[in-house]
Design a protein around this motif. Structure first.
Motif: not given
Length: 468
Positions: A146-158, A211-225
């Motif tokens: 799950p941590s790898s999924i989050k790191v990958a998602t964090w990068n793809k959200l960027s 939607d950009l504002e929401r995606v930025q918040y989604a990145k924050e959510v993905m940063s907790t491992l």
């Protein structure tokens, strides 16, 4: 190439010497043939997993449970995966049973065999370096996956953010270009009141900004491992200091700002963070789909439709009708959006399926989430570059639709009242006469005032004055 014998507790298998994966990956390759999409088709996920593994290796080295020779060899092997080498060795199907264990072991075995060769040993000589004892030291699939999924998602959200910024800019450019182009507004596909094409595109840009504002918040959510959780969150088989170091190492490797979950037990069994991110993607897809559909309708014609804009001509539109050009870019964007919306349901159901201390169907979440990220990013890029950037306005067609519309009778409401205005509209529909001519014939208002009221520019902003 020759073969080597590898074993697990189920038994022994012959593995070809030309592959870097081992017995557990081989079993997964045989057991899971579902999607036809393999781990190697998602290189950003492999990179994220390698970054997680390198962070774990360096943390274990620092706390003193992994000797320097093994740690350095494994860290260098992880660097090679991060740089994109050995992609063809990641062969497990993305859809798999076992909560991602097959993916974790595919990574562990490849890393181990790369490191073994660098140490002067042969692939499979696990007495010198073992996939479970050393590469997976202090870890479990249940925290690394799950941590790898989050790191990958964090990068793809960027990456998605960059695509959205590009689309927003193109929409804003068109809003400025078309700010003086009067067109008819429509509600429920019926004539409403005038607006400008600039207003239309400015509204589209506003969707993307939100939607950009929401995606930025989604990145924050993905940063907790949940690194350091190991099997169920208790940290069994993990050095006590490891969990305080591994995220620090990961941030040094990725340049991110990842942090440990407050409750590792909760974070190991709960996949609601992925549901949240998917919801953000779904919302963006719904809005993007509306933009694409509105563009299709405004472009419709060229003779018998609205014909308000001209989308770039991308390819012939028919194998039988000469000269036909279809809005193919808008259509492909809509198809991508529909899949993102459908993937959200898959992610929701997979997340709901978690039981007790673990969610066994996280691979389904990863597969659907990654596909949504890829599709939405590509859809944003495609619409921006192949539709928005090159479209132009049919100024006269837009103006004509306003002047010929029944909807402009709305401007008479504050002066004549709803009943008289409705009566004018009814006669206009029955006779084909212009609403201004009917108003003049009935003697409701002088010609000069009618012309002023029905000037499209005067209908674009609030006009009613306070009563004295």
């Amino acid at each position: 190439m020759g073969t080597r014998k590898e074993h697990d507790f189920i038994g022994e298998l012959e593995i070809s010497d030309d592959v870097y994966y081992g017995v557990q990956t081989f079993r997964a390759l045989d057991n899971f043939q579902m999607s036809g999409r393999r781990l190697k088709n998602y290189p950003f996920f492999i990179k994220a997993f390698a970054q997680i593994k390198k962070a774990a290796i360096l943390a274990n080295k620092e706390v003193g449970v992994l000797d320097s020779t093994k740690a350095d060899a494994l860290a260098k092997a992880a660097d090679r995966l991060i740089q994109g080498e050995f992609l063809e060795q990641f062969v497990v199907d993305m859809i798999q049973g076992g909560a991602g264990t097959s993916t974790n072991m595919n990574v562990n075995e490849v890393l181990t065999n790369i490191a073994l060769e660098s140490m002067g040993h042969k692939k499979g000589e696990y007495q010198f370096l073992h996939p479970n004892d050393h590469t997976n030291l202090g870890q479990s699939t249940n925290d690394t996956y799950p941590s790898s999924i989050k790191v990958a998602t964090w990068n793809k959200l960027s990456d998605l953010t960059k695509a959205m910024e590009t689309l927003k800019t193109e929409l804003e450019n068109k809003a400025k270009e078309f700010k003086d182009v009067i067109k008819m507004g429509r509600t429920e596909l019926e004539d409403a009141v005038p607006t400008t094409l600039g207003n239309t595109f400015n509204a589209f840009a506003s969707y993307i900004k939100s939607d950009l504002e929401r995606v930025q918040y989604a990145k924050e959510v993905m940063s907790t491992l949940n690194m350091g959780a190991t099997a169920i969150g208790t940290g069994i088989n993990c050095h006590p200091d490891y969990k305080n170091i591994v995220e620090k190492k990961l941030n040094e490797i990725t340049g991110g700002n990842f942090k440990p979950a407050e409750n590792l037990i909760a974070a190991t069994q709960d996949t609601a963070d992925f549901v949240f991110v998917s919801g953000v993607l779904k919302t963006a897809a719904v809005r993007l789909n509306k933009i694409a559909n509105d563009l299709r309708l405004m472009n419709s014609g060229p003779r018998c439709g609205l014909g308000e804009i001209n989308l770039p001509k991308m390819q012939p539109g028919s194998s039988i009708m000469p000269g036909k050009v279809n809005p193919v870019i808008c259509e492909v964007v809509q198809e991508a959006c529909y899949e993102v919306i459908g993937n959200d349901t898959t992610i929701m159901l997979c997340s709901e399926r978690g039981e007790f201390e673990l969610n066994a169907v996280e691979p389904g979440i990863a597969y659907a989430l990654f596909n949504s990220l890829i599709l939405l990013e590509n859809a944003m890029k495609t619409l921006a570059s192949k539709a928005i950037k090159g479209l132009n306005a049919n100024v006269e067609s837009c103006k004509k639709s306003v002047l010929n519309s029944i909807g402009i009778v709305t401007a008479f409401n504050p002066i004549l009242g709803y009943e008289k205005s409705a009566s004018i509209a009814k006669e206009a529909l029955q006779t084909g006469k212009a609403v201004g001519d009917i108003c003049l014939e009935r003697g409701y208002l002088p010609k000069e005032e009618i012309e002023k009221i029905l000037d499209p520019q005067n209908m674009l902003n609030p006009q009613m004055k306070a009563k004295k």
